[in-house]
Scaffold this motif. Structure first.
Motif, PDB file in Angstrom:
ATOM      1  N   ILE A 145       3.579  -6.197 -11.005  1.00 31.68           N
ATOM      2  CA  ILE A 145       4.089  -4.787 -10.912  1.00 31.68           C
ATOM      3  C   ILE A 145       3.739  -4.619  -9.210  1.00 31.68           C
ATOM      4  N   SER A 146       2.520  -5.204  -8.921  1.00 30.16           N
ATOM      5  CA  SER A 146       2.065  -5.152  -7.447  1.00 30.16           C
ATOM      6  C   SER A 146       3.366  -5.913  -6.678  1.00 30.16           C
ATOM      7  N   PHE A 147       3.336  -7.108  -6.987  1.00 34.35           N
ATOM      8  CA  PHE A 147       4.603  -8.040  -6.126  1.00 34.35           C
ATOM      9  C   PHE A 147       5.733  -7.629  -6.120  1.00 34.35           C
ATOM     10  N   ASN A 148       6.193  -6.849  -6.998  1.00 37.76           N
ATOM     11  CA  ASN A 148       7.533  -6.093  -7.112  1.00 37.76           C
ATOM     12  C   ASN A 148       7.736  -4.945  -6.068  1.00 37.76           C
ATOM     13  N   GLY A 149       6.252  -4.198  -6.259  1.00 42.37           N
ATOM     14  CA  GLY A 149       6.396  -3.294  -5.203  1.00 42.37           C
ATOM     15  C   GLY A 149       6.434  -3.882  -3.949  1.00 42.37           C
ATOM     16  N   ILE A 150       5.580  -4.708  -3.508  1.00 41.37           N
ATOM     17  CA  ILE A 150       5.670  -5.455  -2.225  1.00 41.37           C
ATOM     18  C   ILE A 150       7.154  -5.733  -1.851  1.00 41.37           C
ATOM     19  N   ALA A 151       8.065  -6.341  -2.845  1.00 40.85           N
ATOM     20  CA  ALA A 151       9.167  -6.731  -2.501  1.00 40.85           C
ATOM     21  C   ALA A 151      10.361  -5.646  -2.286  1.00 40.85           C
ATOM     22  N   SER A 152       9.876  -4.485  -2.934  1.00 45.58           N
ATOM     23  CA  SER A 152      10.989  -3.356  -2.822  1.00 45.58           C
ATOM     24  C   SER A 152      10.643  -2.545  -1.618  1.00 45.58           C
ATOM     25  N   THR A 262      -1.915  -3.654   1.719  1.00 46.67           N
ATOM     26  CA  THR A 262      -2.867  -2.995   0.745  1.00 46.67           C
ATOM     27  C   THR A 262      -2.774  -3.577  -0.463  1.00 46.67           C
ATOM     28  N   ARG A 263      -1.688  -3.808  -1.000  1.00 48.63           N
ATOM     29  CA  ARG A 263      -1.406  -4.752  -2.266  1.00 48.63           C
ATOM     30  C   ARG A 263      -1.804  -5.984  -2.053  1.00 48.63           C
ATOM     31  N   LEU A 264      -1.562  -6.715  -1.011  1.00 47.90           N
ATOM     32  CA  LEU A 264      -2.196  -8.077  -0.910  1.00 47.90           C
ATOM     33  C   LEU A 264      -3.696  -8.180  -0.681  1.00 47.90           C
ATOM     34  N   VAL A 265      -4.294  -7.272  -0.058  1.00 50.08           N
ATOM     35  CA  VAL A 265      -5.873  -7.181   0.148  1.00 50.08           C
ATOM     36  C   VAL A 265      -6.526  -6.815  -0.912  1.00 50.08           C
ATOM     37  N   LEU A 303       2.654   7.963  13.265  1.00 46.28           N
ATOM     38  CA  LEU A 303       2.467   6.582  13.042  1.00 46.28           C
ATOM     39  C   LEU A 303       1.317   6.228  12.162  1.00 46.28           C
ATOM     40  N   LEU A 304       0.248   6.783  12.574  1.00 46.49           N
ATOM     41  CA  LEU A 304      -1.122   6.711  12.095  1.00 46.49           C
ATOM     42  C   LEU A 304      -1.056   7.434  10.625  1.00 46.49           C
ATOM     43  N   GLY A 305      -0.370   8.444  10.464  1.00 42.11           N
ATOM     44  CA  GLY A 305      -0.204   9.191   9.253  1.00 42.11           C
ATOM     45  C   GLY A 305       0.493   8.455   8.394  1.00 42.11           C
ATOM     46  N   ALA A 306       1.652   7.704   8.725  1.00 41.81           N
ATOM     47  CA  ALA A 306       2.509   6.975   7.896  1.00 41.81           C
ATOM     48  C   ALA A 306       1.707   5.685   7.292  1.00 41.81           C
ATOM     49  N   ALA A 307       0.842   5.198   8.397  1.00 34.95           N
ATOM     50  CA  ALA A 307      -0.320   3.976   7.685  1.00 34.95           C
ATOM     51  C   ALA A 307      -0.906   4.439   6.739  1.00 34.95           C
ATOM     52  N   LEU A 308      -1.643   5.618   6.742  1.00 38.38           N
ATOM     53  CA  LEU A 308      -2.315   6.211   5.722  1.00 38.38           C
ATOM     54  C   LEU A 308      -1.756   6.409   4.367  1.00 38.38           C
ATOM     55  N   THR A 309      -0.369   6.927   4.958  1.00 38.17           N
ATOM     56  CA  THR A 309       0.141   7.267   3.512  1.00 38.17           C
ATOM     57  C   THR A 309       0.878   5.833   2.670  1.00 38.17           C
ATOM     58  N   GLY A 310       1.047   4.739   3.451  1.00 38.84           N
ATOM     59  CA  GLY A 310       1.519   3.690   2.837  1.00 38.84           C
ATOM     60  C   GLY A 310       0.399   3.018   2.067  1.00 38.84           C
ATOM     61  N   LEU A 311      -0.719   3.206   2.905  1.00 43.55           N
ATOM     62  CA  LEU A 311      -2.108   2.466   2.188  1.00 43.55           C
ATOM     63  C   LEU A 311      -2.462   3.332   1.001  1.00 43.55           C
ATOM     64  N   GLY A 312      -2.224   4.616   1.021  1.00 43.99           N
ATOM     65  CA  GLY A 312      -2.403   5.555  -0.071  1.00 43.99           C
ATOM     66  C   GLY A 312      -1.679   5.047  -1.262  1.00 43.99           C
ATOM     67  N   PHE A 313      -0.381   5.293  -1.072  1.00 40.63           N
ATOM     68  CA  PHE A 313       0.616   5.142  -2.115  1.00 40.63           C
ATOM     69  C   PHE A 313       0.704   3.901  -2.771  1.00 40.63           C
ATOM     70  N   SER A 314       0.352   2.751  -1.937  1.00 41.57           N
ATOM     71  CA  SER A 314       0.791   1.330  -2.368  1.00 41.57           C
ATOM     72  C   SER A 314       0.075   1.153  -3.697  1.00 41.57           C
ATOM     73  N   LEU A 315      -0.768   1.569  -4.019  1.00 44.12           N
ATOM     74  CA  LEU A 315      -1.551   1.270  -5.622  1.00 44.12           C
ATOM     75  C   LEU A 315      -1.318   2.209  -6.432  1.00 44.12           C
ATOM     76  N   VAL A 316      -0.658   3.219  -6.245  1.00 44.25           N
ATOM     77  CA  VAL A 316      -0.274   4.426  -7.267  1.00 44.25           C
ATOM     78  C   VAL A 316       0.335   3.919  -8.332  1.00 44.25           C
TER      79      VAL A 316
END
Length: 395
Positions: A145-152, A262-265, A303-316
């Motif tokens: 699931i994580s790898f698939n999300g990274i791909a999408s 986030t998904r990789l680390v 850009l900082l907000g987008a980074a935090l949003t991506g970091l947060g949403f990544s594993l949801v």
């Protein structure tokens, strides 16, 4: 036979690369279409949001059908059909751009294009994940699931700015041609892969409604979290235009980069701490990121907000997805992932018109405060599920 970690990763990557190709075609036009509809064709933000959201409505309608195909005929059939629809959407997109001097004809063709793209997304959706699980087993669910999300999301992060560059420096038509080419490439690549033979036990009829109800608590939280991504992917370019800032597509790229990193680390945290705990922390970080965007007075802060949003949403998605498939039997996993995926489709489907309505009636600056509130509700719901689970275990 024991499969090494390297072989597992290679097999999963081989399947999710199909996801990458599908979502790359989606990403190519993601950042350009809202501006095309609003500025070139002359329609308002509500219309722009509705047209973009047609894709997710179509995806929503196809999820159950795709899950049934996966569980009965195998995932290869579903992926092959998806690639044909992506290629066809590129062909229609070419007509959209050729008729841009006639706004209503162009918009009508664009509605059909978005429907075809949504069908393609619905068919490819969770199919590569299921393909990997059928071959490798459920113990690799979180990784698949994580790898698939990274791909999408990686495909969206690469495709969106590339699409903007192509439009700015070449033409809209070349974007359509590339969409057609990638769809055909995906079809040929999928044809070369060995199909998974579905056993007779997997052809047992499953009530999709029953599966949907089982995964609904986790899907609702996913949908609320998805509003954050939807508001960035659909409206960030218009948000930048409102403030006369440059390169709004960069926010989607930054979002995608931090999503992937986030998904990789943190790829093992779901197995270590459980899906609900990880989802709770993730939604908190996503809320914080949207809050930063909402209060930003300079594009660097967005850009900082987008980074935090991506970091947060990544594993949801994987965190709640792992919890969701625990609710069903093994022979219902295709349907379960399809049902769970419906909620992100609902989220992205309503984001366009909902955020468009907010922007049209309350102003462009209201978009991200509203998104912040929605995601914070998702955080509260996950917290409540986790609290109730602990109460049950304590008895």
């Amino acid at each position: 036979m024991t499969v090494s970690l390297r072989e597992v990763n290679q097999k999963i990557l081989g399947y999710v690369s199909l996801t990458f190709l599908g979502y790359f075609t989606i990403g190519l036009s993601l950042a350009t279409l809202p501006i095309f509809i609003h500025q070139t064709l002359g329609f308002n933000t509500i219309i722009a949001g509705l047209v973009i959201s047609v894709q997710y409505i179509a995806t929503f309608m196809l999820r159950g059908y795709a899950g049934k195909i996966v569980d009965t005929k195998g995932p290869k059939v579903s992926v092959l059909r998806s690639m044909l629809f992506f290629a066809l959407s590129g062909l229609l997109l070419l007509l959209v751009f050729l008729f841009k001097s006639q706004p209503f004809i162009s918009l009508s063709l664009l509605l059909i294009t978005r429907l075809l793209t949504g069908i393609g997304e619905g068919l490819v959706g969770a199919s590569p994940i299921n393909w990997a699980l059928m071959e490798l087993g459920d113990e690799h669910a979180a990784k698949a699931i994580s790898f698939n999300g990274i791909a999408s999301y990686g495909a969206l992060a690469i495709g969106a700015p590339l699409g903007v560059l192509m439009v700015d420096h070449i033409s809209y038509e070349t974007l359509a041609f590339l969409t057609i080419a990638v769809g055909i490439l995906g079809y040929l690549y999928c044809r070369s892969k060995t199909p998974y033979r579905v056993s007779r036990e997997k052809t047992e009829t499953v009530s999709f409604k029953r599966v949907l109800l089982l995964v609904a608590p986790f899907g609702i939280c996913l949908a609320l979290g998805g509003l954050g991504f939807g508001s960035i992917s659909t409206f960030m370019t218009l948000y930048y235009e409102h403030f006369n800032w440059q390169n709004g597509a960069a926010c989607l790229t930054v979002f995608g980069i931090f999503f992937i990193l986030t998904r990789l680390v943190f790829n093992k945290v779901i197995d270590q701490y459980g899906g609900l705990k990880v989802a709770l922390v993730s939604l908190f970080v996503e809320t914080l990121g949207l809050m930063v965007i909402a209060t930003a007075i300079h594009p660097l802060w967005t850009l900082l907000g987008a980074a935090l949003t991506g970091l947060g949403f990544s594993l949801v998605f994987p965190a709640l997805g792992v919890e969701a498939i625990k609710r069903v039997d093994q022979n219902q996993q295709g349907a379960a992932l399809a049902a769970y995926g419906l909620f992100i489709d609902i989220s992205l489907g309503i984001t366009g018109p909902l955020i468009g309505f907010v922007a049209n009636n309350m102003g462009m600056t209201a978009i991200y405060p509203f998104s912040t509130i929605m995601v914070s509700i998702g955080f509260a719901v996950v917290g409540n599920i986790l609290y109730n689970k602990r109460k049950v275990l304590a008895k």
